[in-house]
Design an enzyme around this catalytic site. Sequence first.
Site, PDB file in Angstrom:
ATOM      1  N   ASP A   8       0.866  -1.172   0.000  1.00  0.00           N
ATOM      2  CA  ASP A   8       0.000   0.000   0.000  1.00  0.00           C
ATOM      3  C   ASP A   8       0.907   1.227   0.000  1.00  0.00           C
ATOM      4  O   ASP A   8       2.078   1.152   0.386  1.00  0.00           O
ATOM      5  CB  ASP A   8      -0.888  -0.029   1.244  1.00  0.00           C
ATOM      6  CG  ASP A   8      -1.609   1.282   1.467  1.00  0.00           C
ATOM      7  OD1 ASP A   8      -2.294   1.743   0.532  1.00  0.00           O
ATOM      8  OD2 ASP A   8      -1.457   1.859   2.560  1.00  0.00           O
ATOM      9  N   ASP A  10      -0.153   5.196   0.751  1.00  0.00           N
ATOM     10  CA  ASP A  10      -0.409   6.176   1.813  1.00  0.00           C
ATOM     11  C   ASP A  10      -0.559   5.500   3.172  1.00  0.00           C
ATOM     12  O   ASP A  10      -1.351   4.576   3.331  1.00  0.00           O
ATOM     13  CB  ASP A  10      -1.670   6.978   1.488  1.00  0.00           C
ATOM     14  CG  ASP A  10      -1.501   7.801   0.224  1.00  0.00           C
ATOM     15  OD1 ASP A  10      -0.975   8.913   0.321  1.00  0.00           O
ATOM     16  OD2 ASP A  10      -1.869   7.310  -0.862  1.00  0.00           O
ATOM     17  N   ASP A 212      -2.324  -0.402   5.913  1.00  0.00           N
ATOM     18  CA  ASP A 212      -2.713   0.323   7.126  1.00  0.00           C
ATOM     19  C   ASP A 212      -4.197   0.624   7.230  1.00  0.00           C
ATOM     20  O   ASP A 212      -4.642   1.138   8.255  1.00  0.00           O
ATOM     21  CB  ASP A 212      -1.959   1.652   7.196  1.00  0.00           C
ATOM     22  CG  ASP A 212      -2.515   2.683   6.221  1.00  0.00           C
ATOM     23  OD1 ASP A 212      -2.909   3.780   6.658  1.00  0.00           O
ATOM     24  OD2 ASP A 212      -2.586   2.385   5.015  1.00  0.00           O
TER      25      ASP A 212
END
EC number: 3.6.1.-
Length: 272
Positions: A8, A10, A212
């Site tokens: 991922d 960001d 996240d």
Amino acid sequence: MARLAAFDMDGTLLMPEHHLGRETIATLARLRERDITLTFATGRHVLEMRHILGTLSLDAYLITGNGTRIHSLEGDVLHRQDLDPQVADTVMHHAWDTRASMHVFNDNGWFTGQEIPALLQAHVYSGFRYQVIDIKSIPAHQVTKICFCGDHDDLIRLRIQLNEALEERAHLCFSAVDCLEVLPLGCNKGSALAVLSNHLGLSLADCMAFGDAMNDREMLGSVGRGLIMGNAMPQLIAALPHLSVIGHCGNQAVSHFLTHWLDNPHLPYSPE
């Protein structure tokens, strides 16, 4: 040893200021030297990711739009999935009871109905930006995803409205605390990574992944080794309690973990 690593962007690979740290870039290069295939799995648009990738001098597959597109190392489309036109039409034209802003994505870019300069901060290093237009003028058969940005509690109420209107015709997920996404049914980073793995002759057991947010849940839960960021949404940690939690993106925790994994693969890891 993993043969495919999925990241991922960001809140995971990118630092809080939305750029890659030097240690992270160096560690990605080390993975490639070990013949580990890289893929960036993100909600960002492929047009933006191509620009970012071009600054890194790294070969990587791209899973963009939260799984709506997969592109090869050469930039060819390996997989595409759009919103059902009826779903897109409903979402774009209905008067939702929300203060959140609406954002529509297709192969031509990112579109919204008003100037929201604060949203551009996340794209300052790439220069990618929205185009302000009448959203209702966008052809419904060309929409990859739609997202709403706003206060989390407001978005939770909006999700209830969307679920009632769309029923089982779309996939809803939070890609961040302040961003609710409407995606094609069955579309997520995990399903896209399964398509890519199959294309490469690998299984998901051969993959490791880092994330996240709740849009990373399927990906992290399906691979051989999923790692959750220390700054992750609490809902993600609760949804996948069996997965290891590493450090914060601000400390380049992915690089920290991978350096240990490359140098000391048989020793236990501590994020400290």
